[in-house]
Motif scaffolding. Structure first.
Motif, short mmCIF file in Angstrom:
data_model
loop_
_atom_site.label_atom_id
_atom_site.label_comp_id
_atom_site.label_asym_id
_atom_site.label_seq_id
_atom_site.Cartn_x
_atom_site.Cartn_y
_atom_site.Cartn_z
N ILE A 1 15.22 -8.38 -4.56
CA ILE A 1 15.94 -8.52 -3.28
C ILE A 1 15.55 -7.38 -2.34
CG2 ILE A 1 18.19 -8.48 -2.16
CD1 ILE A 1 17.82 -11.05 -3.60
N GLN A 2 15.57 -6.15 -2.84
CA GLN A 2 15.33 -4.99 -1.98
C GLN A 2 13.89 -4.97 -1.44
OE1 GLN A 2 16.55 -1.39 -4.01
NE2 GLN A 2 18.55 -2.23 -4.48
N SER B 1 0.82 -1.21 0.00
CA SER B 1 0.00 0.00 0.00
C SER B 1 0.86 1.27 0.00
CB SER B 1 -0.92 0.01 1.23
OG SER B 1 -0.15 0.09 2.43
N PHE B 2 2.19 1.10 0.19
CA PHE B 2 3.08 2.27 0.20
C PHE B 2 3.27 2.76 -1.24
CE2 PHE B 2 5.20 0.12 4.06
CZ PHE B 2 4.19 0.58 4.90
N GLN B 3 3.02 4.05 -1.44
CA GLN B 3 3.06 4.60 -2.80
C GLN B 3 4.46 4.49 -3.42
OE1 GLN B 3 2.15 8.86 -3.42
NE2 GLN B 3 0.55 8.17 -4.80
N ALA B 4 5.48 4.66 -2.61
CA ALA B 4 6.85 4.59 -3.14
C ALA B 4 7.12 3.22 -3.78
CB ALA B 4 7.85 4.86 -2.03
N LEU B 5 6.65 2.15 -3.12
CA LEU B 5 6.84 0.81 -3.68
C LEU B 5 5.95 0.58 -4.89
CD1 LEU B 5 7.20 -1.41 -0.48
CD2 LEU B 5 8.99 -0.50 -1.95
N GLN B 6 4.75 1.16 -4.87
CA GLN B 6 3.86 1.02 -6.03
C GLN B 6 4.49 1.64 -7.27
OE1 GLN B 6 0.14 2.80 -4.86
NE2 GLN B 6 -0.36 1.16 -3.41
N GLY C 1 15.08 -11.62 1.56
CA GLY C 1 15.54 -11.83 0.19
C GLY C 1 17.00 -12.21 0.11
N MET C 2 17.75 -11.94 1.16
CA MET C 2 19.18 -12.26 1.18
C MET C 2 19.46 -13.66 1.70
SD MET C 2 20.72 -9.59 -0.01
CE MET C 2 22.41 -9.81 0.54
N TYR D 1 15.24 -18.69 1.21
CA TYR D 1 14.16 -18.13 0.39
C TYR D 1 14.59 -18.13 -1.08
CZ TYR D 1 9.75 -15.59 0.40
OH TYR D 1 8.43 -15.25 0.25
N GLU D 2 13.72 -18.56 -1.99
CA GLU D 2 14.12 -18.79 -3.37
C GLU D 2 14.39 -17.53 -4.18
OE1 GLU D 2 11.25 -21.31 -5.22
OE2 GLU D 2 12.00 -23.14 -4.23
N ILE D 3 13.90 -16.38 -3.74
CA ILE D 3 14.04 -15.18 -4.57
C ILE D 3 15.51 -14.84 -4.84
CG2 ILE D 3 14.05 -13.47 -2.70
CD1 ILE D 3 12.12 -13.22 -6.05
N GLY D 4 16.39 -15.18 -3.90
CA GLY D 4 17.81 -14.89 -4.08
C GLY D 4 18.48 -15.73 -5.17
N PHE D 5 17.87 -16.85 -5.52
CA PHE D 5 18.44 -17.71 -6.55
C PHE D 5 18.41 -17.03 -7.93
CE2 PHE D 5 18.82 -22.18 -4.83
CZ PHE D 5 18.69 -21.81 -3.51
N PHE D 6 17.44 -16.13 -8.13
CA PHE D 6 17.30 -15.53 -9.45
C PHE D 6 18.47 -14.59 -9.77
CE2 PHE D 6 13.14 -17.07 -8.41
CZ PHE D 6 12.68 -17.57 -9.62
N ILE D 7 18.95 -13.86 -8.78
CA ILE D 7 20.08 -12.96 -9.03
C ILE D 7 21.36 -13.78 -9.26
CG2 ILE D 7 20.88 -12.63 -6.63
CD1 ILE D 7 21.16 -9.65 -7.28
#
Length: 379
Positions: free
Chosen positions: A335-336, A276-281, A342-343, A347-353
């Motif tokens: 990651i961010q 819901s944070f506009q900066a992330l949107q 993410g680090m 967790y699988e998201i780090g595998f993509f980088i």
């Protein structure tokens, strides 16, 4: 021509999505890595892929293939980016088939393409000799002797180089490093006398190798194409390789975006969803628009190769450069936005980088292809 898939290409894409999700998900990558796999993939995976006809997709029908085209194969490779699937598909069914198609004699095509299509042999393309991609800077030599050739030199970061049955080696039969003329291609058995293979391990845990050639004797029939005129075929093969790396990175971008978007919808901080944070949107909206542009760049490059468009080399560099940029954005944002989790390795998201960075560098990074685009366009 419109940048859309026809019904058969769409069916192949959906078929690949289902197969890879079941037999080669990201969890399988973790399993192979933790087990110290020498190939990075399961024993039966390549046989399953070959049985589905994936090894034969780019092989002409005259040599036992399906001749389904780059648009079709691109959909499979894109899906493999979503699941981070390691396999001989890229090194064999893309690079090997393209090089043999472009440079091989009828006898070589009949022998090698038929065996690839049947899943009987795998190949690896040995080009670079230093850290950075520089296909004209080949100094490895191939000297004509006793009716054959003697190869001496070294190759670095050869994808699937430690497991492939056949190595397609770029060596110099004339000229000096920096000359496009004088480069020849050879098909060399990986187990030939004088071939020393050292497997290397990179962040993506895939199968690469540094290979030394010490007085390796090959027959004249090992020459792929005309002596000293192999650069054109090599360049065409590298163009295909870069378009498929772009397709794989497109899959990485889409999957990392979708996983992150879902996380933004679920993760709460200070009692509210972080989505819901506009900066992330705003960041997510920019990210999505960049990925949409990448879809067009990849499809156009695949289409150009199918049509034999003279602009295919330019479009290959456009696709690779753009996907290098957006893949860096995508994996960094993923990651961010996941924050500390993410680090973590759990967790699988780090595998993509970890897969993205080697894919970005292989056969030329963003800077290399931006420069090549300018040179090809006469800037």
């Amino acid at each position: 021509m419109a940048l859309v898939l026809n019904e058969e290409q769409q069916m192949l894409k959906e078929s690949a999505q289902g197969f890879l999700a079941e037999f080669a998900p990201v969890a399988e990558l973790r399993k192979q890595r933790d087990a110290g796999s020498e190939t990075g993939y399961g024993d039966k995976l390549w046989a399953q892929m070959a049985n589905m006809g994936w090894a034969a997709i780019l092989v002409p029908e005259a040599y036992g293939g399906l001749d389904f085209g780059h648009m079709g194969m691109g959909q499979i490779v894109e899906q493999s980016g979503r699941t981070l699937t390691a396999s001989p598909l890229f090194a064999t069914a893309v690079l090997g088939v393209t090089a043999i198609n472009l440079a091989g004699s009828e006898d070589q095509k009949a022998e090698l393409l038929g065996a690839i299509a049947a899943g009987e042999i795998t190949t690896a393309l040995a080009v670079d000799e230093k850290i950075h991609h520089a296909p004209t800077q080949i100094s490895m030599t191939a000297v004509k002797q006793n009716g054959g050739y003697v190869l001496n030199g070294a190759k670095r970061f050869v994808a699937d180089g430690s497991t492939a049955d056949k190595l397609i080696v770029a060596a110099r039969t004339a000229g000096e490093a920096g000359d496009a003329a004088g480069i020849s291609l050879f098909v060399v058995d990986r187990n030939a006398a004088g071939v020393e293979v050292e497997r290397t391990e990179m962040t993506d845990t895939r199968n690469y190798a540094n290979i030394n050639f010490h007085n390796v004797e090959v027959a004249e029939t090992a020459l792929l194409g005309e002596e000293g005129k192999g650069f054109k075929a090599l360049s065409g093969t590298l163009d295909a390789g870069n378009v498929y790396l772009a397709a794989e990175m497109l899959g990485i971008c889409q999957e990392s975006f979708e996983r992150t978007l879902q996380y933004l919808k679920e993760r709460k901080q200070f009692g509210v969803l972080i989505g819901s944070f506009q900066a992330l949107q705003h960041r997510a909206a920019d990210w999505w628009s960049q990925v949409e542009l990448c879809k067009s760049a990849v499809l156009k490059a695949l289409q150009a190769m199918d049509e034999g468009d003279v602009k295919a080399p330019v479009l290959a560099s456009v696709a690779k450069a753009k996907l290098c940029q957006v893949t860096e954005l995508s994996t960094n944002e993923a990651i961010q936005m996941h924050g500390g989790i993410g680090m973590t390795d759990e967790y699988e998201i780090g595998f993509f980088i970890k897969r993205a960075r080697p894919a970005q560098i292989m056969f030329g990074d963003n800077s290399y292809h931006t420069d090549r685009f300018a040179l090809l366009c006469g800037y």
